[in-house]
Design an enzyme around this catalytic site. Sequence first.
Site, mmCIF file in Angstrom:
data_model
loop_
_atom_site.group_PDB
_atom_site.id
_atom_site.type_symbol
_atom_site.label_atom_id
_atom_site.label_comp_id
_atom_site.label_asym_id
_atom_site.label_seq_id
_atom_site.Cartn_x
_atom_site.Cartn_y
_atom_site.Cartn_z
ATOM 1 N N ASN A 120 23.860 44.598 -40.826
ATOM 2 C CA ASN A 120 23.752 43.375 -41.620
ATOM 3 C C ASN A 120 22.462 42.627 -41.302
ATOM 4 O OD1 ASN A 120 24.584 41.448 -43.505
ATOM 5 N ND2 ASN A 120 25.490 40.165 -41.920
ATOM 6 N N ARG A 524 18.158 32.720 -40.312
ATOM 7 C CA ARG A 524 19.543 32.745 -40.761
ATOM 8 C C ARG A 524 20.407 33.494 -39.754
ATOM 9 N NH1 ARG A 524 24.168 30.993 -43.098
ATOM 10 N NH2 ARG A 524 25.183 32.539 -44.424
ATOM 11 N N HIS A 651 29.450 40.809 -56.914
ATOM 12 C CA HIS A 651 28.037 40.547 -56.621
ATOM 13 C C HIS A 651 27.540 41.497 -55.542
ATOM 14 C CE1 HIS A 651 24.292 38.563 -55.799
ATOM 15 N NE2 HIS A 651 24.638 38.373 -54.549
ATOM 16 N N HIS A 704 16.253 33.242 -51.240
ATOM 17 C CA HIS A 704 15.952 33.244 -49.812
ATOM 18 C C HIS A 704 14.639 32.532 -49.511
ATOM 19 C CE1 HIS A 704 18.838 36.570 -50.267
ATOM 20 N NE2 HIS A 704 19.244 36.206 -49.078
#
Length: 767
Positions: A120, A524, A651, A704
């Site tokens: 991730n 993030r 999504h 982003h």
Amino acid sequence: MVASSVLGFPRQGVLRDLKKATEAYWAGKISQSDLLAEGKRLRLAHWKIMKDAGVDIIPSNDFAYYDHVLDHIQLFNAIPDRYSKHGLDTIDQYFAMGRGHQKDGIDVPSLEMVKWFDSNYHYVKPTFQDNQTFKLADDPKPVRHFLEAKEAGITTRPVILGPVSFLHLGKADRGQSVQPIDLLDKLLPVYVELLEALKKAGVEDVQIDEPILVFDLPPKVKEAFKPAYEKLSGDFLPRLLLATYFGDIVHNLDVLPSIQHLYGLHIDLVRNPEQLESIVSQLGPQQILSAGVVDGRNIWKTNFKRAIEIVESTIQKVGKERVIVATSSSLLHVPHTLDSEKKLDPEVKDWFAFAVQKVSEVVVIAKAVTEGPAAVREELEANAKSMAARASSKRTNNQSVKDRLAKVNDEMHNRQSPFPERHSQQKEHLKLPTFPTTTIGSFPQTSEIRIQRNKFTKGEITEEEYNKFIENEIDQVIKIQDELDLDVYVHGEPERNDMVQYFGERLDGYVFTTHAWVQSYGSRCVRPPIIVGDISRPAPMTVKESKYAASKSKKPMKGMLTGPITCLRWSFPRDDIHQSVQAQQLALALRDEVVDLESAGIYVIQVDEPALREGLPLRTGRERENYLSWAVDAFKLATSGVKDSTQIHSHFCYSEFQDFFHAIAALDADVLSIENSKSDAKLLQVFVDTAYPRHIGPGVYDIHSPRVPSEQEMKDRVAEMRRYLRPDQLWINPDCGLKTRQWKETKEALTNMVNAAKFYREKTATA
């Protein structure tokens, strides 16, 4: 003696110190020198943690202010002209490539960002020109950080991304045709120059990462290894330990004989322990084997008994002096330290190991195989006790969940009717225009939202006060959507902390941390929940807020859920049962939620699966198809309990989906929204090639980045999409949720987006 080694350490610090400093710099609250000083403080702190634990081989150059691949882009001056021509200083140019820059008359979007293998973590994709040249940066970072550690009395092994992986993980810039691997001859002299500089600084060994060896590689890329490592070897250069991780490399063993002059090889024996025999058979007579037996990707304690058996088996094959005990990969993917978790139930806390604890684990294992079990008897006994306690704990088993799972049948995986029939009912029911506009789900999470959530968590405000605050936030979001004139609304998710954590907190079978933050991209960070047992939904999770929002809305309200694969992939999953079983348990819990949302009057329901791509096995073949089969089944099990008139969305962000598009189509979602703003729109050709019948919302702008694209820029994006998609298929939406953005830029961007949609709506109506 068997040495201990760590391939990389988390960058953010105990309390996300780097995130806070970086965002303060972006906001103009601290100076650049303050930011750089904080980075140096963190590096020294991390090196000291490893040294004090007794680690023999400590990494350097694993630290990055944004991303380690972006560091290499700047290190080798692979910087597109749109960033270099403005005269930005080094750090601002760096951040411009990572997150875009829109200030003082400079307006550039960020480079593309994609998932790092099947993790991730997101890396910034190198982007090359037809006339690409490379040049080593002045004061190269790997040298500077090595000397920084040396000055502190700590000898490190610098980590650099290997040249073949650096090129293969990149792409040609828009309008360019270069094949990145063809640039190898231009790049290698710069690598040699870097290695020479490291040698001059006193570096003996370098960890050179070539993780693409776990892929099925094109012949041209495989053939690149031999000339590359012939040029990167020699007495005048440091010794190289080539590191691979996240899979086995047996299928690429034909590369290894050509690079036997390497000092050593690192392999991931957590993900693929069965590769050991084949790899050992290919080692040269003097080559070192770094055995990755401590998991760099998950938070479970290492089973010392099992890890020691693997290392001892390795020693028997190659000799004690040629083995290193190591983490399987960088520890970038796990939280900093378990010591910060003061609220975890002691029973489950005893099952975990975060980065600091994993550092100690490699030392214990190395000591056990070097000096014998008696040297670490206390640690081994405690570990065995912990393993047994987890295996026998009642927290891991829920018989009612197992019974329900046994009753799942094929019919539960299918909608009542095919898409054309569903679409006809949805069109009549929802009455949406052509080019319908929506957002992906979340709206900006302001500091006030975070403050109120924190107060509620600490008991400083009542549940009634908190619920009233959330309702007021929803009211404001609906008012803003009224003003923007969107077509399908969302409630904005002010009550949600994270798209997986929020659901995990409402499901049995999960536990949660306070400070277990992991870097996702840039600044993030996410705090993944941890699956410790069988999963079930004790009560509705989102119905109250969605029902309230629908009662206030003039337009259809979209319910927002996180899909079973993303809940699985963005959690730390169990390692004691197969992930397919965990996915099915999650799907049944979400199925109940989808049905309850429909019963509450929510007739557009989005079940996001952005993690579907990252769960894909890295190699093609049976393992990949098996994964896609159970992953698709989990999504369909979660979403197929509703009527035909209810519209199911899903999504996908940062998904290079061409190679598994058949699985996306098999999800049978009525509407897909996908990342597209930074990708070549030719990716949409796959929808044409397969005559995809359902609806698609390719993102028209990158969320982003704080940059606001103009209305004309969005019109141009839509025009590009219309080359591939029918007007009656096309939805207009951003790339992803807007949680991390500010309200000013959000309103400006969405205004431009809605105006672009209206322009084409009118143009189509008059055509």
